[in-house]
Write a protein that holds these residues in place. Structure first.
Motif, PDB file in Angstrom:
ATOM      1  N   VAL A 120      -8.243  -4.061  53.950  1.00 11.62           N
ATOM      2  CA  VAL A 120      -8.276  -3.678  52.576  1.00 11.62           C
ATOM      3  C   VAL A 120      -9.543  -2.951  52.273  1.00 11.62           C
ATOM      4  CG1 VAL A 120      -8.424  -4.586  50.140  1.00 11.62           C
ATOM      5  CG2 VAL A 120      -6.434  -5.322  51.719  1.00 11.62           C
ATOM      6  N   LEU A 121     -10.664  -3.567  52.790  1.00 17.56           N
ATOM      7  CA  LEU A 121     -11.912  -2.990  52.736  1.00 17.56           C
ATOM      8  C   LEU A 121     -12.178  -1.342  53.289  1.00 17.56           C
ATOM      9  CD1 LEU A 121     -14.503  -4.249  51.683  1.00 17.56           C
ATOM     10  CD2 LEU A 121     -15.108  -4.761  54.034  1.00 17.56           C
ATOM     11  N   THR A 122     -11.468  -1.432  54.312  1.00 24.05           N
ATOM     12  CA  THR A 122     -11.288  -0.074  54.993  1.00 24.05           C
ATOM     13  C   THR A 122     -10.564   0.874  54.110  1.00 24.05           C
ATOM     14  OG1 THR A 122     -11.688  -1.085  57.225  1.00 24.05           O
ATOM     15  CG2 THR A 122     -10.895   1.390  57.245  1.00 24.05           C
ATOM     16  N   LEU A 123      -9.332   0.627  53.755  1.00 25.23           N
ATOM     17  CA  LEU A 123      -8.657   1.480  52.989  1.00 25.23           C
ATOM     18  C   LEU A 123      -9.243   1.826  51.706  1.00 25.23           C
ATOM     19  CD1 LEU A 123      -5.088  -0.029  53.368  1.00 25.23           C
ATOM     20  CD2 LEU A 123      -5.981   2.230  54.400  1.00 25.23           C
ATOM     21  N   ARG A 124      -9.922   0.804  50.684  1.00 29.85           N
ATOM     22  CA  ARG A 124     -10.612   1.009  49.678  1.00 29.85           C
ATOM     23  C   ARG A 124     -11.933   1.785  49.761  1.00 29.85           C
ATOM     24  NH1 ARG A 124      -8.685  -1.723  45.581  1.00 29.85           N
ATOM     25  NH2 ARG A 124     -10.965  -1.744  44.491  1.00 29.85           N
ATOM     26  N   ARG A 125     -12.561   2.106  50.977  1.00 25.64           N
ATOM     27  CA  ARG A 125     -13.525   3.079  51.246  1.00 25.64           C
ATOM     28  C   ARG A 125     -13.003   4.474  51.229  1.00 25.64           C
ATOM     29  NH1 ARG A 125     -16.269  -0.613  55.706  1.00 25.64           N
ATOM     30  NH2 ARG A 125     -17.440  -2.122  54.494  1.00 25.64           N
ATOM     31  N   GLN A 126     -11.630   4.727  51.454  1.00 23.91           N
ATOM     32  CA  GLN A 126     -11.163   6.151  51.609  1.00 23.91           C
ATOM     33  C   GLN A 126     -11.113   6.835  50.173  1.00 23.91           C
ATOM     34  OE1 GLN A 126     -10.878   7.018  54.915  1.00 23.91           O
ATOM     35  NE2 GLN A 126     -11.618   4.887  54.940  1.00 23.91           N
ATOM     36  N   LYS A 127     -10.907   8.046  50.316  1.00 22.51           N
ATOM     37  CA  LYS A 127     -10.740   8.822  49.236  1.00 22.51           C
ATOM     38  C   LYS A 127      -9.665   8.182  48.489  1.00 22.51           C
ATOM     39  CE  LYS A 127     -10.039  13.580  47.520  1.00 22.51           C
ATOM     40  NZ  LYS A 127      -9.646  14.958  47.951  1.00 22.51           N
TER      41      LYS A 127
END
Length: 177
Positions: A120-127
């Protein structure tokens, strides 16, 4: 006989290695992990081998519900069950023997990316990742939130030219892709 014993032992080993307390938020007691592992070990991987996305989703939903209903009342959460199964399915896909004997390659593009705190943290950092639903942990994770995250992951994976099940390989924090 040898082949069946080998595959059964391999499947058991893979369950223990791919579904860990850290994947599920470190809060599960040994007894709950034992329940989770036993149910996942009993899954018939061949039911996930299909070229039909609706059939795959139905098998995944049924397995998730079965695991939810097996957990104790205080640990009975959809998010925990779905994430545990998705971690296992991904590793089964990556395992040559289990993947080949169960034809998992047929449905590789239907596999979900396992959702947990790290992903989730990784996905939320994406555009556009800030548009994803707020994360309150696996215990409150719903099918509707999962669909939103999985659709986002599918779009991101498409941009990268991979199936969403492989996103972690490209987006893991600290890894260079």
């Amino acid at each position: 006989m040898y082949k069946e014993k080998f595959l059964s032992t391999l499947q058991q080993k893979l369950v223990y290695e791919s579904v860990t307390p850290s994947h599920l938020g470190f809060k599960y007691a040994i007894s709950e992990m034992h329940i989770i592992h036993n149910l996942i070990m009993s899954l018939d991987l061949s039911k996930f081998s299909t070229k039909n996305s609706d059939e795959f989703k139905q098998s995944l939903d049924e397995s998730t519900s079965e695991l939810v209903n097996t957990l104790s009342a205080e640990e009975r959460t959809w998010g925990t069950a779905r994430t545990a199964i998705n971690f296992y399915l991904r590793e089964a896909l990556y395992n040559r023997y289990l993947s080949e004997v169960n034809d998992l390659f047929l449905s590789e593009h239907f596999f979900e990316t396992p959702i947990n705190d790290t992903s989730v943290l990784t996905l939320r950092r994406q555009k556009n990742g800030s548009t994803l639903p707020e994360w309150s942990g696996l215990s409150l994770f719903t099918p509707e939130q999962s669909d939103t995250y999985q659709n986002f992951a599918a779009d991101l994976a498409k941009d990268l030219g991979v199936s969403r099940v492989h996103l972690e390989l490209f987006l893991w924090p600290g890894w260079k892709s």
